[in-house]
Design a protein around this motif. Structure first.
Motif, PDB file in Angstrom:
ATOM      1  N   LEU A  81      -1.888   5.414   1.863  1.00 43.28           N
ATOM      2  CA  LEU A  81      -2.094   3.983   2.047  1.00 43.28           C
ATOM      3  C   LEU A  81      -3.587   3.666   1.997  1.00 43.28           C
ATOM      4  O   LEU A  81      -4.405   4.448   2.477  1.00 43.28           O
ATOM      5  N   PHE A 131      -1.820  -2.422   4.777  1.00 43.42           N
ATOM      6  CA  PHE A 131      -2.110  -1.143   4.133  1.00 43.42           C
ATOM      7  C   PHE A 131      -1.282  -1.072   2.854  1.00 43.42           C
ATOM      8  O   PHE A 131      -0.047  -1.138   2.897  1.00 43.42           O
ATOM      9  N   LEU A 163      -4.165   7.723   5.395  1.00 40.81           N
ATOM     10  CA  LEU A 163      -4.987   6.609   4.927  1.00 40.81           C
ATOM     11  C   LEU A 163      -6.011   7.168   3.949  1.00 40.81           C
ATOM     12  O   LEU A 163      -6.769   8.082   4.276  1.00 40.81           O
ATOM     13  N   GLU A 181      -6.323   0.565   3.053  1.00 39.33           N
ATOM     14  CA  GLU A 181      -6.461  -0.661   3.837  1.00 39.33           C
ATOM     15  C   GLU A 181      -7.019  -1.784   2.975  1.00 39.33           C
ATOM     16  O   GLU A 181      -7.986  -1.598   2.238  1.00 39.33           O
TER      17      GLU A 181
END
Length: 150
Positions: free
Chosen positions: A48, A30, A138, A50
């Motif tokens: 973050l 990440f 995320l 991926e």
């Protein structure tokens, strides 16, 4: 009156045959996308993204257990993922780091899943790795369709 009974010795061994696949670790990277992170350590709450393959599918790095990576050594698997993420070598399946994603660096987080499906999240630090809680912020995917700025 008692009599002695001799029992045969029992030996248990793990034998890997061609039919038995080796135990493996998977690593997911990440990328830290915080605007003011500037290669500082990861902090919970940092956004973050991926890492993905060029086709947009999730990038899962695979490492088989060996003399270098043995059971329950998440840091060794993270170190191997770091080497792939810095284009020093492929993973154990020959997969290389995509060219449209920056190198793995301090502040990024590597999710390591072990042979028994345990999971640990490790932050890339200046000299090593530190366990961190599961990231919650995320923001998407790191690849050609994502912003990979620092």
């Amino acid at each position: 009156m008692t009599t002695a009974v001799t029992r045969p010795h029992t030996v248990t061994a793990r034998i890997t045959t061609p039919d038995t696949p080796p135990a493996m670790f998977t690593a997911t990277v990440f990328m830290n996308t915080a605007r003011r992170h500037s290669f500082d350590d990861y902090q919970p709450g940092h956004p973050l993204a991926e890492a993905t393959r060029p086709d947009g599918s999730p990038l899962r790095l695979v490492f088989h257990t060996s003399d270098r990576i043995t059971d329950h050594e998440a840091a060794a698997a993270a170190d191997a993922a770091f080497a792939v993420g810095n284009r020093q070598r492929p993973d154990d399946n020959g997969q290389t780091w995509p060219t449209d994603i920056r190198f793995v660096s301090v502040g990024d987080v590597i999710k390591v899943t072990g042979p028994d499906h345990w999971i640990v999240y490790l932050s890339v630090d200046h000299l090593s790795f530190s366990a961190v809680p599961e990231p919650t912020n995320l923001t998407g995917l790191a690849g050609t369709r994502a912003t990979n700025r620092r």
